[in-house]
Design a protein around this motif. Sequence first.
Motif, PDB file in Angstrom:
ATOM      1  N   ASN A 140       0.987  -1.139   0.046  1.00 20.21           N
ATOM      2  CA  ASN A 140       0.462  -0.484  -0.170  1.00 20.21           C
ATOM      3  C   ASN A 140       1.109   1.081  -0.136  1.00 20.21           C
ATOM      4  O   ASN A 140       0.649   2.072  -0.746  1.00 20.21           O
ATOM      5  CB  ASN A 140      -0.729   0.291   1.018  1.00 20.21           C
ATOM      6  CG  ASN A 140      -2.260  -1.118   0.984  1.00 20.21           C
ATOM      7  OD1 ASN A 140      -2.624  -1.686   0.011  1.00 20.21           O
ATOM      8  ND2 ASN A 140      -2.892  -1.179   2.178  1.00 20.21           N
TER       9      ASN A 140
ATOM     10  N   THR B 187      -6.392  -9.005  -0.020  1.00 21.73           N
ATOM     11  CA  THR B 187      -6.713  -9.246   1.343  1.00 21.73           C
ATOM     12  C   THR B 187      -7.796  -8.131   1.261  1.00 21.73           C
ATOM     13  O   THR B 187      -7.240  -6.800   0.830  1.00 21.73           O
ATOM     14  CB  THR B 187      -5.881  -9.300   2.797  1.00 21.73           C
ATOM     15  OG1 THR B 187      -4.786  -7.992   2.672  1.00 21.73           O
ATOM     16  CG2 THR B 187      -4.705 -10.710   2.114  1.00 21.73           C
ATOM     17  N   ASP B 188      -8.990  -7.625   3.199  1.00 21.98           N
ATOM     18  CA  ASP B 188      -8.450  -6.934   3.367  1.00 21.98           C
ATOM     19  C   ASP B 188      -8.303  -5.727   3.749  1.00 21.98           C
ATOM     20  O   ASP B 188      -9.051  -4.430   3.398  1.00 21.98           O
ATOM     21  CB  ASP B 188     -10.453  -6.596   3.964  1.00 21.98           C
ATOM     22  CG  ASP B 188     -10.919  -8.113   4.360  1.00 21.98           C
ATOM     23  OD1 ASP B 188     -11.216  -8.320   3.315  1.00 21.98           O
ATOM     24  OD2 ASP B 188     -11.480  -8.493   5.202  1.00 21.98           O
ATOM     25  N   GLU B 189      -6.801  -5.847   3.509  1.00 23.07           N
ATOM     26  CA  GLU B 189      -6.188  -4.515   4.193  1.00 23.07           C
ATOM     27  C   GLU B 189      -5.377  -3.743   2.595  1.00 23.07           C
ATOM     28  O   GLU B 189      -5.035  -2.902   2.716  1.00 23.07           O
ATOM     29  CB  GLU B 189      -5.522  -4.650   4.940  1.00 23.07           C
ATOM     30  CG  GLU B 189      -5.166  -5.459   6.164  1.00 23.07           C
ATOM     31  CD  GLU B 189      -6.651  -6.644   6.732  1.00 23.07           C
ATOM     32  OE1 GLU B 189      -5.665  -7.640   5.890  1.00 23.07           O
ATOM     33  OE2 GLU B 189      -7.591  -6.698   7.255  1.00 23.07           O
TER      34      GLU B 189
ATOM     35  N   PRO C  71      -8.023   0.011  -2.542  1.00 19.51           N
ATOM     36  CA  PRO C  71      -9.196  -0.728  -3.799  1.00 19.51           C
ATOM     37  C   PRO C  71      -8.242  -0.724  -5.186  1.00 19.51           C
ATOM     38  O   PRO C  71      -8.516  -1.400  -5.585  1.00 19.51           O
ATOM     39  CB  PRO C  71     -10.323   0.265  -3.085  1.00 19.51           C
ATOM     40  CG  PRO C  71      -9.966   0.598  -1.747  1.00 19.51           C
ATOM     41  CD  PRO C  71      -7.987   0.887  -1.236  1.00 19.51           C
TER      42      PRO C  71
ATOM     43  N   ARG D 207      -6.075  -4.122  -5.440  1.00 20.19           N
ATOM     44  CA  ARG D 207      -7.047  -5.000  -6.096  1.00 20.19           C
ATOM     45  C   ARG D 207      -7.406  -4.848  -7.286  1.00 20.19           C
ATOM     46  O   ARG D 207      -7.575  -5.893  -8.058  1.00 20.19           O
ATOM     47  CB  ARG D 207      -8.483  -4.632  -5.020  1.00 20.19           C
ATOM     48  CG  ARG D 207      -8.898  -6.297  -4.770  1.00 20.19           C
ATOM     49  CD  ARG D 207     -10.414  -5.578  -3.951  1.00 20.19           C
ATOM     50  NE  ARG D 207     -10.346  -6.132  -2.432  1.00 20.19           N
ATOM     51  CZ  ARG D 207      -9.607  -7.612  -2.477  1.00 20.19           C
ATOM     52  NH1 ARG D 207     -10.022  -8.794  -3.298  1.00 20.19           N
ATOM     53  NH2 ARG D 207      -9.339  -8.046  -0.931  1.00 20.19           N
TER      54      ARG D 207
END
Length: 636
Positions: free
Chosen positions: A493, A605-607, A610, A613
Amino acid sequence: MSVTVTGPLAGVSLAPDVRAALEASPRLVIPATREDLYQLALGPEGGPVFTVEYDVNGEMIPEATVTRCRNGVAVNYPEDYMRRRDPDCMRIADDLPTDKPRYRDVFGEEFDPTRAETLEWLGTQELVVVPFKAGGPRFGYPSLAIIPLNSAFFALTLVDLQGWVTFDEIGPFTPRSILYVAPPFRHTHFDGRQVVVHNRSRELHEVWAYNLYPGPSAKKGVFSVLLDIGEQEGWLTAHASSVRVTTPYENETVIMHEGASGGGKSEMCQEIRREDDGRILVGTNVVRNEPYHITLGETSALAPVTDDMTLCHPSVQKGNGRLVVADAEAGWFVRVDGMTHYGEDPAFERAVIHPKEPVLFLSIDGVADATALPWEHTLDSNGKRCPNPRVVIPRSFIKNVISEPKEVDVRTFGVRMPLCTREKPSYGIMGMMHIIPPSLAWVWRLIAPRGDKNPSIGESKDVKKALKHGGMVAEGVGSYWPFSTGTKVAAANLLLRQIVENDRTRYVLVPNQHIGAYKVGFSAEWLTREYLARRGGGRIQPDQLTPARCSLFGYRPKDVKLDGQQIRPTLLQPEYQSQVGLEAYDAGAQILTDFFCSELEQFMTDELDPLGRQIIELVLRGGTVEEYEALTPLYV
């Protein structure tokens, strides 16, 4: 040079158990100058050869020898294993988020008892204590190193890398990191293995080094500290070199080069290699044993900015869409395995053979009171040259080095490529240069693939097996993942945010070693550097680009000309080499795509950001380069 804890250390905020260990020490030495520390490294007799040894259960075990040479000290380790970094030496002792092995999971107990034993042992030793700034003298974080006095060469390595600083210059401080060194614990607690334990809190990062090779602690351990701080504060220390390239017409371009081990970071700051007649060997067709040369008159002038640890600190950013970088070190840990005889790099040879002050050599066959030569490497037990000889050289010794932060125009990423032919298809199908959207630049940095051995570290059995059979291994996020103590998704990120925020940067892929059936070494990287600089910061119009056959390679230039000479089109499009062909190329592209997909799944993963992803989903479903560009526009 001896002082009590009430001297300069009185102004340093330390935990009670750490201060107790220092107070218990029979002799505490704080060198006043770098020359003092250099003399300590030579041992109590001042040389000519000093053996660093420790009592291990009643037996004296030699860990290193320090030889006094005319131009510095040559440090050698009796064990081959200790001459390179063990890639599996990092252990995490705390409960902060991490994807790395935790101490308790590996050793079946908490670290606290071993930590207490280590401090108790340090309290019985004569110690040398040195302050340093993790990240270099200008931007670094005040830190401390506590090292047995007979291992003063280790302290010398640390301060030569991070920069000499005194307690008076720093003033009273609370250390942001502390490095402890306890060599005999390698034998008493860790079965002879290199182990470096990281114990983090939000205020302090402790690095416990249980071996005397400085690679995983004094070098990469400090890198770990910077990555930890950056993860907390929202910035990165990149694993990259950077160089200002000035063309014969005095146009300046700053190129930052990243990549996994062997990806060409050191080579980006090196001059183009020429044949004896002045020509440049672009590559040799391995199948036909046919060399391909070009002739360049005057090439661009190089001024190195950073070598390995590239600080992207928020204090130097301008917010204008271009990343600003500075060196995170005051000295460079230069590997000289490629230097095998006199005259290969005259400027560097001159700097270390006739240095302004004595330098430190590792795994160089130094003879007492003779001149240590960077091409005389120590032999391993198999009779072959040690693959990881090093010289620690201050930045100030480097020709034309730049000390001010610089804006980056182009970020290149180097990938070590195997030979690819019709008979033996492989992923070695990258053309000489590819222009990629920022989204693909992020993907390549998430995986950081490498396909050849790394002389800096010992390889695990699984890695050796993969590479032996022409496979790839992922070095991980930014290629700095081996040194990170955090989580992959957090690092991913942070890297994506950096790339998106600096949207006035061009991203380029370059191969080394092979392009299809051509053995090219690092010539593709050097010629790409020359081409991008002559294009004025890498500016290439969209109509000069066309999608590569493999979408992971983004775009390729339709042609490349240097001094009016056109680079062979088959080096830009390996699929049209007669020894490769479309079938072998597509097989290689499938190998690459499958590897990327398998490695990227772990980030979903959710972390995950976006946008990240979306990019990974695009890779997984085989998206086109236009789709990548739609997510993150190409700056041309």
